[in-house]
Design an enzyme around this catalytic site. Structure first.
Site, mmCIF file in Angstrom:
data_model
loop_
_atom_site.group_PDB
_atom_site.id
_atom_site.type_symbol
_atom_site.label_atom_id
_atom_site.label_comp_id
_atom_site.label_asym_id
_atom_site.label_seq_id
_atom_site.Cartn_x
_atom_site.Cartn_y
_atom_site.Cartn_z
ATOM 1 N N ASP A 31 -32.496 -44.970 31.663
ATOM 2 C CA ASP A 31 -31.144 -45.315 31.252
ATOM 3 C C ASP A 31 -30.627 -44.097 30.467
ATOM 4 O O ASP A 31 -31.428 -43.249 30.036
ATOM 5 C CB ASP A 31 -31.204 -46.559 30.359
ATOM 6 C CG ASP A 31 -29.880 -46.887 29.729
ATOM 7 O OD1 ASP A 31 -28.869 -46.910 30.455
ATOM 8 O OD2 ASP A 31 -29.837 -47.097 28.498
ATOM 9 N N LEU A 32 -29.316 -43.990 30.302
ATOM 10 C CA LEU A 32 -28.783 -42.820 29.589
ATOM 11 C C LEU A 32 -28.498 -43.125 28.109
ATOM 12 O O LEU A 32 -29.181 -42.609 27.211
ATOM 13 C CB LEU A 32 -27.493 -42.350 30.292
ATOM 14 C CG LEU A 32 -26.745 -41.210 29.614
ATOM 15 C CD1 LEU A 32 -27.545 -39.910 29.664
ATOM 16 C CD2 LEU A 32 -25.377 -41.004 30.273
ATOM 17 N N ASP A 33 -27.486 -43.982 27.910
ATOM 18 C CA ASP A 33 -27.022 -44.252 26.539
ATOM 19 C C ASP A 33 -28.098 -44.951 25.722
ATOM 20 O O ASP A 33 -28.515 -46.056 26.056
ATOM 21 C CB ASP A 33 -25.762 -45.141 26.583
ATOM 22 C CG ASP A 33 -24.589 -44.468 27.284
ATOM 23 O OD1 ASP A 33 -24.362 -43.280 27.027
ATOM 24 O OD2 ASP A 33 -23.903 -45.127 28.078
ATOM 25 N N THR B 205 -25.728 -41.922 22.492
ATOM 26 C CA THR B 205 -24.301 -42.214 22.670
ATOM 27 C C THR B 205 -23.980 -43.665 22.330
ATOM 28 O O THR B 205 -22.816 -44.013 22.189
ATOM 29 C CB THR B 205 -23.889 -41.929 24.128
ATOM 30 O OG1 THR B 205 -24.972 -42.312 24.957
ATOM 31 C CG2 THR B 205 -23.562 -40.466 24.343
ATOM 32 N N LYS C 42 -24.750 -53.403 24.970
ATOM 33 C CA LYS C 42 -25.562 -52.317 25.529
ATOM 34 C C LYS C 42 -25.903 -52.599 26.992
ATOM 35 O O LYS C 42 -26.322 -53.706 27.331
ATOM 36 C CB LYS C 42 -26.833 -52.110 24.701
ATOM 37 C CG LYS C 42 -26.522 -51.524 23.337
ATOM 38 C CD LYS C 42 -27.781 -51.169 22.573
ATOM 39 C CE LYS C 42 -27.437 -50.584 21.219
ATOM 40 N NZ LYS C 42 -28.633 -50.403 20.380
ATOM 41 N N ARG D 261 -17.916 -51.174 31.094
ATOM 42 C CA ARG D 261 -16.778 -51.000 30.176
ATOM 43 C C ARG D 261 -15.919 -52.269 30.114
ATOM 44 O O ARG D 261 -15.644 -52.793 29.043
ATOM 45 C CB ARG D 261 -15.949 -49.817 30.672
ATOM 46 C CG ARG D 261 -15.114 -49.179 29.610
ATOM 47 C CD ARG D 261 -14.378 -47.984 30.179
ATOM 48 N NE ARG D 261 -15.269 -46.930 30.658
ATOM 49 C CZ ARG D 261 -14.853 -45.877 31.361
ATOM 50 N NH1 ARG D 261 -13.572 -45.741 31.674
ATOM 51 N NH2 ARG D 261 -15.711 -44.957 31.755
ATOM 52 N N SER E 12 -27.762 -45.790 35.007
ATOM 53 C CA SER E 12 -26.884 -46.096 33.876
ATOM 54 C C SER E 12 -25.651 -46.869 34.322
ATOM 55 O O SER E 12 -25.166 -46.685 35.435
ATOM 56 C CB SER E 12 -26.441 -44.769 33.229
ATOM 57 O OG SER E 12 -25.379 -44.985 32.334
ATOM 58 N N ALA E 13 -25.134 -47.700 33.413
ATOM 59 C CA ALA E 13 -23.890 -48.432 33.701
ATOM 60 C C ALA E 13 -22.672 -47.544 33.478
ATOM 61 O O ALA E 13 -21.559 -47.894 33.863
ATOM 62 C CB ALA E 13 -23.802 -49.649 32.785
ATOM 63 N N ASN F 92 -19.380 -42.285 32.729
ATOM 64 C CA ASN F 92 -19.335 -40.945 32.129
ATOM 65 C C ASN F 92 -20.682 -40.230 32.227
ATOM 66 O O ASN F 92 -20.886 -39.204 31.577
ATOM 67 C CB ASN F 92 -18.959 -41.048 30.646
ATOM 68 C CG ASN F 92 -17.552 -41.589 30.437
ATOM 69 O OD1 ASN F 92 -16.584 -41.051 30.973
ATOM 70 N ND2 ASN F 92 -17.422 -42.666 29.666
ATOM 71 N N LYS G 173 -25.924 -54.379 35.126
ATOM 72 C CA LYS G 173 -27.128 -54.962 34.530
ATOM 73 C C LYS G 173 -26.711 -56.276 33.856
ATOM 74 O O LYS G 173 -25.621 -56.319 33.302
ATOM 75 C CB LYS G 173 -27.728 -53.996 33.491
ATOM 76 C CG LYS G 173 -28.124 -52.643 34.083
ATOM 77 C CD LYS G 173 -28.441 -51.620 32.985
ATOM 78 C CE LYS G 173 -28.584 -50.224 33.550
ATOM 79 N NZ LYS G 173 -28.772 -49.182 32.534
ATOM 80 N N GLU H 132 -35.518 -48.214 29.153
ATOM 81 C CA GLU H 132 -34.262 -48.878 28.791
ATOM 82 C C GLU H 132 -34.199 -49.241 27.316
ATOM 83 O O GLU H 132 -35.206 -49.648 26.749
ATOM 84 C CB GLU H 132 -34.186 -50.205 29.566
ATOM 85 C CG GLU H 132 -33.275 -50.237 30.739
ATOM 86 C CD GLU H 132 -31.792 -50.104 30.402
ATOM 87 O OE1 GLU H 132 -31.418 -50.215 29.214
ATOM 88 O OE2 GLU H 132 -31.011 -49.881 31.329
ATOM 89 N N ASP H 133 -33.012 -49.123 26.728
ATOM 90 C CA ASP H 133 -32.853 -49.567 25.340
ATOM 91 C C ASP H 133 -32.092 -50.888 25.257
ATOM 92 O O ASP H 133 -31.885 -51.407 24.162
ATOM 93 C CB ASP H 133 -32.100 -48.512 24.504
ATOM 94 C CG ASP H 133 -30.631 -48.453 24.853
ATOM 95 O OD1 ASP H 133 -30.305 -48.513 26.055
ATOM 96 O OD2 ASP H 133 -29.800 -48.367 23.926
HETATM 97 C C1 BG6 Z 1 -23.863 -48.239 29.192
HETATM 98 C C2 BG6 Z 1 -23.707 -48.517 27.713
HETATM 99 O O1 BG6 Z 1 -24.805 -47.242 29.376
HETATM 100 O O2 BG6 Z 1 -22.624 -47.823 29.760
HETATM 101 C C3 BG6 Z 1 -22.586 -49.524 27.494
HETATM 102 O O3 BG6 Z 1 -24.918 -49.039 27.212
HETATM 103 C C4 BG6 Z 1 -21.305 -48.997 28.140
HETATM 104 O O4 BG6 Z 1 -22.421 -49.705 26.113
HETATM 105 C C5 BG6 Z 1 -21.553 -48.745 29.618
HETATM 106 O O5 BG6 Z 1 -20.260 -49.964 28.001
HETATM 107 C C6 BG6 Z 1 -20.327 -48.191 30.337
HETATM 108 O O6 BG6 Z 1 -20.063 -46.929 29.847
HETATM 109 P P1 BG6 Z 1 -18.772 -46.063 30.131
HETATM 110 O O7 BG6 Z 1 -19.152 -44.696 29.673
HETATM 111 O O8 BG6 Z 1 -18.527 -46.130 31.624
HETATM 112 O O9 BG6 Z 1 -17.652 -46.675 29.378
HETATM 113 MG MG MG Z 2 -28.605 -47.896 27.097
#
Ligand code: BG6
Ligand code: MG
Length: 226
Positions: free
Chosen positions: A10-12, A18, A46, A50, A115-116, A119, A146, A170-171
């Site tokens: 996972d990224l964030d 982030t 998490k 969005r 990742s979701a 960005n 997810k 994953e966090d």
């Molecule tokens: C996930 C985050 O990785 O991405 C969420 O854990 C976030 O908090 C989701 O809402 C969507 O991210 P973004 O960058 O497309 O707004």
């Molecule tokens: Mg995460």
């Protein structure tokens, strides 16, 4: 014995912190709408897309708005979030992540991102990690967020490995559920209290050695089967 051929991250909150920027930007937006939420409630955001995040915040505040206004609000939150992202440097890569990625490369283990976030690519580019990932599955490529396993299943298929040959890091509570439902090995990165349903939880990647982790996971899987 596990036969691990890939790791999907996972990224964030796993590669970079982030998650704190998401929290600050969502809270700013929520406060403007007269809503507040706690760090505990933030856990529920998490791993969530969005639009779903906004809908959860609106639900907590008992606020109802139409589709156009939702788009306007998510755009606003994203603009604030991107202000933080633009200032990020490779120093913000979480401790131990780079050595861990390198050790996977040395062992011929494939590396993917799941990742979701929409960005994900700009963030990876900003911190100089884009070329480390053989597959990037993100919020621009999946229909189901997810806890649906789609993002990880697509990642496995792009990396050409079976789910059971893949460890997901994953966090997010929902991210662990997604990995488990997808048939992968789920490793939580963070706190046991939130991620206790994972096969194993590590606090972070500091001093984390792949071989040691694999040994622990092998023991866990054996004790689950017995
Ligand atoms: C996930 C985050 O990785 O991405 C969420 O854990 C976030 O908090 C989701 O809402 C969507 O991210 P973004 O960058 O497309 O707004
Ligand atoms: Mg995460």
């Amino acid at each position: 014995m596990l036969n691990i051929k890939a790791c999907i991250f996972d990224l964030d909150g796993v590669i970079v912190d982030t998650a704190k920027y998401h929290f600050v930007a969502w809270r700013r937006l929520a406060n403007e709408l007269g809503i507040d939420f706690t760090e505990r409630e933030n856990e529920k955001l998490k791993g969530v897309s969005r639009i779903k995040s906004l809908e959860l915040i609106l639900k907590w505040g008992g606020v109802e708005i139409d589709k156009n206004r939702k788009k306007e609000l998510t755009d606003r939150k994203n603009a604030w979030y991107l202000e933080h992202i633009a200032k990020m440097t490779p120093n913000e890569i979480l401790p131990g992540v780079i050595p861990f990625l390198k050790s996977l490369q040395e062992r011929g283990i494939k590396v993917g991102l799941g990742s979701a976030s929409k960005n994900a690519v700009p963030i990876l580019r900003q911190i100089g990690l884009l070329e480390h990932f053989g597959s990037i599955m993100d919020g621009t490529k999946v229909v189901n967020g997810k806890p649906h396993p789609e993002v990880f299943l697509k990642g496995c298929s792009e990396l050409n490995v079976l789910p059971a040959q893949c460890i997901v890091f994953e966090d997010a509570e929902k991210g662990i559920t997604a990995a488990l439902d997808g048939g992968m090995i789920a490793v939580g990165v963070g706190s046991e209290s939130v991620l206790g349903h994972a096969h194993f939880v590590i606090p972070d990647f500091k001093n984390m050695e792949f071989d040691v982790l694999l040994e622990i996971l092998n023991e866990k899987m054996l004790s689950i089967r017995n």
